[in-house]
Design a protein around this motif. Structure first.
Motif, PDB file in Angstrom:
ATOM      1  N   GLY A   1      27.856  38.302  55.125  1.00  0.00           N
ATOM      2  CA  GLY A   1      28.598  39.044  56.133  1.00  0.00           C
ATOM      3  C   GLY A   1      30.071  38.707  56.193  1.00  0.00           C
ATOM      4  O   GLY A   1      30.786  39.205  57.063  1.00  0.00           O
ATOM      5  N   ASP A   2      30.547  37.871  55.294  1.00  0.00           N
ATOM      6  CA  ASP A   2      31.939  37.430  55.284  1.00  0.00           C
ATOM      7  C   ASP A   2      32.774  38.329  54.370  1.00  0.00           C
ATOM      8  O   ASP A   2      32.638  38.275  53.145  1.00  0.00           O
ATOM      9  CB  ASP A   2      32.013  35.976  54.809  1.00  0.00           C
ATOM     10  N   ALA A   3      33.643  39.135  54.969  1.00  0.00           N
ATOM     11  CA  ALA A   3      34.501  40.005  54.172  1.00  0.00           C
ATOM     12  C   ALA A   3      35.468  39.207  53.303  1.00  0.00           C
ATOM     13  O   ALA A   3      36.023  39.727  52.331  1.00  0.00           O
ATOM     14  CB  ALA A   3      35.282  40.961  55.072  1.00  0.00           C
ATOM     15  N   GLY A   4      35.674  37.929  53.628  1.00  0.00           N
ATOM     16  CA  GLY A   4      36.550  37.083  52.825  1.00  0.00           C
ATOM     17  C   GLY A   4      35.995  36.733  51.461  1.00  0.00           C
ATOM     18  O   GLY A   4      36.699  36.153  50.631  1.00  0.00           O
ATOM     19  N   GLY A   5      34.734  37.085  51.225  1.00  0.00           N
ATOM     20  CA  GLY A   5      34.143  36.816  49.916  1.00  0.00           C
ATOM     21  C   GLY A   5      34.857  37.512  48.782  1.00  0.00           C
ATOM     22  O   GLY A   5      34.917  37.002  47.662  1.00  0.00           O
ATOM     23  N   TRP A   6      35.429  38.688  49.068  1.00  0.00           N
ATOM     24  CA  TRP A   6      36.157  39.400  48.018  1.00  0.00           C
ATOM     25  C   TRP A   6      37.349  38.577  47.548  1.00  0.00           C
ATOM     26  O   TRP A   6      37.656  38.539  46.348  1.00  0.00           O
ATOM     27  CB  TRP A   6      36.630  40.757  48.534  1.00  0.00           C
ATOM     28  N   GLU A   7      38.041  37.929  48.469  1.00  0.00           N
ATOM     29  CA  GLU A   7      39.191  37.105  48.099  1.00  0.00           C
ATOM     30  C   GLU A   7      38.751  35.794  47.460  1.00  0.00           C
ATOM     31  O   GLU A   7      39.394  35.302  46.533  1.00  0.00           O
ATOM     32  CB  GLU A   7      40.048  36.816  49.326  1.00  0.00           C
ATOM     33  N   ARG A   8      37.637  35.228  47.941  1.00  0.00           N
ATOM     34  CA  ARG A   8      37.156  33.955  47.402  1.00  0.00           C
ATOM     35  C   ARG A   8      36.791  34.090  45.926  1.00  0.00           C
ATOM     36  O   ARG A   8      36.948  33.141  45.154  1.00  0.00           O
ATOM     37  CB  ARG A   8      35.952  33.480  48.209  1.00  0.00           C
ATOM     38  N   TYR A   9      36.308  35.281  45.540  1.00  0.00           N
ATOM     39  CA  TYR A   9      35.955  35.514  44.145  1.00  0.00           C
ATOM     40  C   TYR A   9      36.990  36.408  43.465  1.00  0.00           C
ATOM     41  O   TYR A   9      36.657  37.270  42.665  1.00  0.00           O
ATOM     42  CB  TYR A   9      34.556  36.128  44.044  1.00  0.00           C
ATOM     43  N   ASP A  10      38.236  36.191  43.788  1.00  0.00           N
ATOM     44  CA  ASP A  10      39.350  36.880  43.139  1.00  0.00           C
ATOM     45  C   ASP A  10      40.236  35.805  42.519  1.00  0.00           C
ATOM     46  O   ASP A  10      40.959  35.101  43.225  1.00  0.00           O
ATOM     47  CB  ASP A  10      40.129  37.712  44.158  1.00  0.00           C
ATOM     48  N   ALA A  11      40.176  35.663  41.206  1.00  0.00           N
ATOM     49  CA  ALA A  11      40.889  34.573  40.533  1.00  0.00           C
ATOM     50  C   ALA A  11      42.394  34.653  40.739  1.00  0.00           C
ATOM     51  O   ALA A  11      43.079  33.628  40.776  1.00  0.00           O
ATOM     52  CB  ALA A  11      40.567  34.582  39.041  1.00  0.00           C
ATOM     53  N   ALA A  12      42.935  35.850  40.872  1.00  0.00           N
ATOM     54  CA  ALA A  12      44.378  35.991  41.060  1.00  0.00           C
ATOM     55  C   ALA A  12      44.823  35.501  42.431  1.00  0.00           C
ATOM     56  O   ALA A  12      46.014  35.221  42.637  1.00  0.00           O
ATOM     57  CB  ALA A  12      44.783  37.454  40.874  1.00  0.00           C
ATOM     58  N   ARG A  13      43.900  35.384  43.371  1.00  0.00           N
ATOM     59  CA  ARG A  13      44.224  34.902  44.716  1.00  0.00           C
ATOM     60  C   ARG A  13      43.834  33.439  44.918  1.00  0.00           C
ATOM     61  O   ARG A  13      43.983  32.911  46.016  1.00  0.00           O
ATOM     62  CB  ARG A  13      43.520  35.768  45.762  1.00  0.00           C
ATOM     63  N   GLN A  14      43.309  32.806  43.865  1.00  0.00           N
ATOM     64  CA  GLN A  14      42.846  31.425  43.971  1.00  0.00           C
ATOM     65  C   GLN A  14      43.576  30.515  42.986  1.00  0.00           C
ATOM     66  O   GLN A  14      43.040  29.505  42.544  1.00  0.00           O
ATOM     67  CB  GLN A  14      41.336  31.366  43.716  1.00  0.00           C
TER      68      GLN A  14
ATOM     69  N   GLY B   1      43.770  23.120  35.909  1.00  0.00           N
ATOM     70  CA  GLY B   1      43.681  23.141  34.450  1.00  0.00           C
ATOM     71  C   GLY B   1      44.391  24.313  33.810  1.00  0.00           C
ATOM     72  O   GLY B   1      44.951  25.191  34.455  1.00  0.00           O
ATOM     73  N   THR B   2      44.354  24.291  32.488  1.00  0.00           N
ATOM     74  CA  THR B   2      44.979  25.324  31.668  1.00  0.00           C
ATOM     75  C   THR B   2      43.956  26.399  31.336  1.00  0.00           C
ATOM     76  O   THR B   2      42.772  26.118  31.188  1.00  0.00           O
ATOM     77  CB  THR B   2      45.523  24.703  30.367  1.00  0.00           C
ATOM     78  N   VAL B   3      44.425  27.634  31.211  1.00  0.00           N
ATOM     79  CA  VAL B   3      43.525  28.767  31.012  1.00  0.00           C
ATOM     80  C   VAL B   3      43.927  29.529  29.754  1.00  0.00           C
ATOM     81  O   VAL B   3      45.108  29.779  29.502  1.00  0.00           O
ATOM     82  CB  VAL B   3      43.565  29.718  32.228  1.00  0.00           C
ATOM     83  N   LEU B   4      42.920  29.900  28.968  1.00  0.00           N
ATOM     84  CA  LEU B   4      43.093  30.816  27.840  1.00  0.00           C
ATOM     85  C   LEU B   4      42.310  32.086  28.150  1.00  0.00           C
ATOM     86  O   LEU B   4      41.126  32.017  28.508  1.00  0.00           O
ATOM     87  CB  LEU B   4      42.562  30.195  26.540  1.00  0.00           C
ATOM     88  N   VAL B   5      42.956  33.229  28.035  1.00  0.00           N
ATOM     89  CA  VAL B   5      42.284  34.515  28.210  1.00  0.00           C
ATOM     90  C   VAL B   5      42.395  35.284  26.895  1.00  0.00           C
ATOM     91  O   VAL B   5      43.498  35.453  26.369  1.00  0.00           O
ATOM     92  CB  VAL B   5      42.909  35.322  29.363  1.00  0.00           C
ATOM     93  N   VAL B   6      41.253  35.702  26.374  1.00  0.00           N
ATOM     94  CA  VAL B   6      41.208  36.538  25.176  1.00  0.00           C
ATOM     95  C   VAL B   6      40.617  37.885  25.579  1.00  0.00           C
ATOM     96  O   VAL B   6      39.544  37.939  26.197  1.00  0.00           O
ATOM     97  CB  VAL B   6      40.339  35.904  24.070  1.00  0.00           C
ATOM     98  N   HIS B   7      41.312  38.957  25.241  1.00  0.00           N
ATOM     99  CA  HIS B   7      40.852  40.284  25.660  1.00  0.00           C
ATOM    100  C   HIS B   7      41.221  41.298  24.591  1.00  0.00           C
ATOM    101  O   HIS B   7      42.307  41.229  24.005  1.00  0.00           O
ATOM    102  CB  HIS B   7      41.504  40.670  26.992  1.00  0.00           C
TER     103      HIS B   7
ATOM    104  N   TYR C   1      48.897  33.591  36.997  1.00  0.00           N
ATOM    105  CA  TYR C   1      48.895  32.189  36.565  1.00  0.00           C
ATOM    106  C   TYR C   1      50.146  31.799  35.797  1.00  0.00           C
ATOM    107  O   TYR C   1      50.380  30.602  35.575  1.00  0.00           O
ATOM    108  CB  TYR C   1      47.646  31.909  35.724  1.00  0.00           C
ATOM    109  N   GLY C   2      50.912  32.750  35.361  1.00  0.00           N
ATOM    110  CA  GLY C   2      52.169  32.443  34.694  1.00  0.00           C
ATOM    111  C   GLY C   2      51.999  31.573  33.465  1.00  0.00           C
ATOM    112  O   GLY C   2      51.132  31.829  32.615  1.00  0.00           O
ATOM    113  N   GLU C   3      52.798  30.520  33.376  1.00  0.00           N
ATOM    114  CA  GLU C   3      52.814  29.674  32.179  1.00  0.00           C
ATOM    115  C   GLU C   3      51.538  28.852  32.006  1.00  0.00           C
ATOM    116  O   GLU C   3      51.313  28.260  30.951  1.00  0.00           O
ATOM    117  CB  GLU C   3      54.021  28.738  32.227  1.00  0.00           C
TER     118      GLU C   3
END
Length: 288
Positions: free
Chosen positions: A204-217, A223-229, A248-250
């Motif tokens: 029932g928590d509408a904040g779940g959308w933000e909690r599972y939004d990587a751009a908002r967390q 740590g360092t992140v690699l994204v391959v797409h 996440y920038g640099e």
């Protein structure tokens, strides 16, 4: 159009206008239910059969876990929707050669695990449970839905030196929108589905959308992140990767491939090389 998809569309679209709760329940059941289970491929079988299998559970559903190695210096592997842990077979011997253990599971409703449904919060819970068993991870390698779950877990207590997300989704809110678009379901159905997701998965928590939004967390994910797409990914658009890059920038390296789509990319030798090199560089930096 698939006749079944047409039936779903012509049933749920008008229902959502007069009985949104009913439409939301029906859409939710379809949304969280993989329509088929992936089998172990011939190219994966040798690695798959070398794994030590373990028993886990989540939400009352039995889950099969896999371990290659003693469990020391673990790397967590998170598969995608309608996939399974064996898809990471090309990574396992490379990780073992670095002195690392590979740890994975078949999510509920996938592979050899029980149940018929799963969700991002269940992935998160299983990842944290494996951390309780093996300790912090040297790295996480995730594909598709597993990428979204990995970011969510890292923002909620999972410890890992590095994350490599291949064809990853940046936010859980992507899934209901993509699901409804794929079936031709209208905005009324999507609203009803989102309301049901909030109720069933977020308590029932509408904040779940933000909690599972990587751009908002960003601040919560270390740590360092690699994204391959892949630019030809028709399941998860490249815009999801660019959204993460802006956030996440640099701290985030983005590698864009071509012609591999959404599923082939995970086992592409050049992508495996890129991911293993990224994990290896993290080990060298830690040692230094």
């Amino acid at each position: 159009m698939d006749p079944t998809q047409g039936l779903i569309r012509t049933t749920l679209n008008p229902t959502a206008r007069i009985a949104p709760g009913l439409a939301g329940r029906a859409a939710f059941e379809l949304f969280r239910h993989p329509l088929r289970r992936s089998r172990v491929r011939g190219s994966e079988r040798e690695v798959h059969e070398r794994a030590v299998t373990e028993r886990l559970s989540v939400g009352g559903k039995p889950v099969v876990g896999y371990r290659w190695g003693s469990g020391e210096r673990p790397v967590l592997l998170l598969h995608g929707w309608r996939s399974r842990a064996s898809r990471f077979a090309p990574y396992v011997p490379r990780l073992r050669a670095l002195g690392l253990s590979a740890v994975a599971f078949d999510a509920p409703g996938h592979g050899d695990s029980g149940g018929r449904t799963t969700s991002v919060p269940e992935y998160r819970e299983l990842a944290l449970r494996l951390q309780d068993r093996y300790g912090p991870f040297e790295g996480v390698v995730a594909h598709s839905l597993g990428g979204c779950a990995a970011f969510g877990a890292l923002a909620d207590g999972l410890r890992a030196g590095r994350l490599a997300a291949v064809s990853g989704v940046s936010r859980v809110g992507f899934f209901p929108a993509a699901f409804c678009a794929g079936l031709g379901l209208n905005a009324d159905v999507e609203r009803a589905l989102r309301a049901r997701i909030e109720q069933e998965l977020f308590g029932g928590d509408a904040g779940g959308w933000e909690r599972y939004d990587a751009a908002r967390q960003v601040d919560a994910v270390g740590g360092t992140v690699l994204v391959v797409h892949d630019e030809d990914d028709t399941v998860v658009p490249l815009s999801e990767a660019h959204r993460l890059r802006r956030a996440y920038g640099e701290r985030l390296d983005l590698v864009v491939t071509r012609g591999l789509g959404h599923r082939r990319v995970i086992a592409e030798p050049a992508v495996v090389d890129q991911v293993i090199g990224f994990i290896s560089a993290g080990l060298e930096a830690a040692a230094a």
